[in-house]
Design an enzyme around this catalytic site. Structure first.
Site, short mmCIF file in Angstrom:
data_model
loop_
_atom_site.label_atom_id
_atom_site.label_comp_id
_atom_site.label_asym_id
_atom_site.label_seq_id
_atom_site.Cartn_x
_atom_site.Cartn_y
_atom_site.Cartn_z
N ASP A 206 -0.21 5.20 0.72
CA ASP A 206 -0.48 6.26 1.69
C ASP A 206 -0.62 5.70 3.09
O ASP A 206 -1.43 4.81 3.33
CB ASP A 206 -1.75 7.03 1.29
CG ASP A 206 -1.56 7.70 -0.05
OD1 ASP A 206 -0.66 8.54 -0.15
OD2 ASP A 206 -2.28 7.35 -1.01
N ASP B 111 0.87 -1.18 0.00
CA ASP B 111 0.00 0.00 0.00
C ASP B 111 0.92 1.23 0.00
O ASP B 111 2.11 1.13 0.31
CB ASP B 111 -0.86 -0.03 1.27
CG ASP B 111 -1.60 1.26 1.50
OD1 ASP B 111 -2.26 1.74 0.56
OD2 ASP B 111 -1.51 1.82 2.63
N ASP C 70 -1.88 -0.06 6.26
CA ASP C 70 -1.87 0.76 7.47
C ASP C 70 -3.26 1.07 8.01
O ASP C 70 -3.37 1.72 9.04
CB ASP C 70 -1.18 2.11 7.19
CG ASP C 70 -2.06 2.98 6.30
OD1 ASP C 70 -2.36 2.54 5.17
OD2 ASP C 70 -2.49 4.06 6.74
N LYS D 137 -11.51 11.86 -5.32
CA LYS D 137 -12.78 12.34 -5.90
C LYS D 137 -13.94 11.87 -5.02
O LYS D 137 -14.87 12.63 -4.73
CB LYS D 137 -12.94 11.82 -7.34
CG LYS D 137 -11.92 12.38 -8.31
CD LYS D 137 -12.17 11.97 -9.74
CE LYS D 137 -11.86 10.51 -10.05
NZ LYS D 137 -10.44 10.14 -9.94
N LYS E 261 -5.76 19.26 -7.25
CA LYS E 261 -5.18 18.69 -6.02
C LYS E 261 -3.97 17.80 -6.35
O LYS E 261 -2.95 17.84 -5.67
CB LYS E 261 -6.27 17.90 -5.26
CG LYS E 261 -5.79 17.18 -4.02
CD LYS E 261 -5.58 15.71 -4.29
CE LYS E 261 -4.89 14.98 -3.18
NZ LYS E 261 -4.77 13.55 -3.42
N ASN F 50 0.63 10.22 -8.25
CA ASN F 50 1.08 10.40 -6.86
C ASN F 50 2.08 9.32 -6.46
O ASN F 50 2.99 9.57 -5.67
CB ASN F 50 -0.11 10.35 -5.90
CG ASN F 50 -1.14 11.42 -6.16
OD1 ASN F 50 -0.87 12.37 -6.89
ND2 ASN F 50 -2.32 11.26 -5.59
N THR G 150 -2.75 0.41 -4.43
CA THR G 150 -3.20 1.63 -3.77
C THR G 150 -4.45 2.20 -4.41
O THR G 150 -4.75 1.90 -5.58
CB THR G 150 -2.07 2.67 -3.81
OG1 THR G 150 -2.56 3.92 -3.29
CG2 THR G 150 -1.59 2.93 -5.22
#
Ligand code: XBP
Ligand code: MG
Length: 253
Positions: free
Chosen positions: A12, A10, A184, A55, A86, A129, A123
């Site tokens: 983030d 993963d 996480d 989104k 963003k 990103n 992810t």
């Protein structure tokens, strides 16, 4: 018992603490640029994390926390535009080196590479990103170390649905029992275990109260040789940082 063949990461919250000082900040910059008076503080953002995908998170915010906002007629385009802005802010923040990897992440990835262990990213974040984080932390060619980057809108149903793990396993021609996941959050582990992949959790401030009863090991972070992890749940087999040997032991148990 199947032999471990791949590590599925993963992004983030697992590779780096990107939510509070990365995604949240970028959302707020995009809102400001669009002339909106919205502001997501740290506490509100914790609640918004219930929904994965940027989104989807914007829509959730309007449904639950800002119901007075008058949606423009072209609402889908509005959300897409806001989210693209963003992503721009977020990738710039990362290029400036705003977010480091969490303890032990680089060490474990390097060990896995050296031993020929297969790796993938799984992810809900936007692919750009992932590129920005990997390039700014592990170096310009590091994305190529990962056989598959399963990210963003590749599957319509984001985590906690298992779809993104199912997709990654299919791409890699792997059975779930041949891989292990690093997550996480509750949404993350629901997704990985929903795809029958054993999972090691490293918690963070936003996820420390989540339900990780399905995890095979729960740690505060992966640890380093000079910075031991704390075990929150599970068996650490006498190790004090997460290396490939411990990952294999957890997988085998
Ligand atoms: C984290 C997420 C993402 C990011 C925002 O996913 O929930 O939605 O917060 O990313 P993971 P986008 O832990 O699976 O990496 O704005 O690009 O959707
Ligand atoms: Mg996560």
């Amino acid at each position: 018992m199947a032999t471990l063949q791949a590590l599925l990461f993963d992004v983030d919250g697992t590779l780096a603490d990107t939510e509070k000082d990365g995604h949240r900040v970028a959302f707020n910059l995009a809102f400001e640029k669009a002339g909106l008076d919205w502001h997501w503080d740290e506490a509100l953002y914790g609640e918004l994390l219930a929904v994965t995908g940027g989104k989807e998170r914007i829509r959730f915010y309007l449904e639950k926390f800002n119901t007075d906002f008058e949606k423009p007629g072209d609402f889908d385009d509005f959300v897409k535009g806001l989210h693209a802005s963003k992503t721009d802010f977020y990738t710039k923040l990362l290029a400036e080196g705003a977010i480091p990897l969490r303890p032990g992440v680089e060490r474990l990835i390097n060990e896995a590479r050296e031993s020929g262990m297969r790796m993938a990213v799984v992810t809900t974040t936007t692919p750009a990103n992932v590129t920005a984080l990997l390039e700014s932390t592990l170096g310009p060619d590091s994305e190529s170390w990962f056989e598959v980057i399963a990210a963003g809108d590749i599957v319509p149903a984001k985590k906690p649905a298992p779809d993104i793990y199912d997709w990654a396993l299919e791409q890699m021609n792997l059975k779930p029992e041949e891989a292990i996941a690093f997550e996480d959050s509750s949404n993350g582990i629901q997704s990985s275990t929903g795809a029958n992949v054993k999972t090691i959790i490293t918690i963070n401030d936003y996820t420390k109260e989540d339900d990780f009863s399905d995890a095979h090991l729960v740690l505060d972070h992966m640890g380093e040789s000079d910075q031991s992890f704390s075990v929150i749940a599970g068996e650490n087999h006498g190790h004090d940082y997460l290396d490939l040997e411990l990952v294999k032991k957890v997988h085998a148990n």
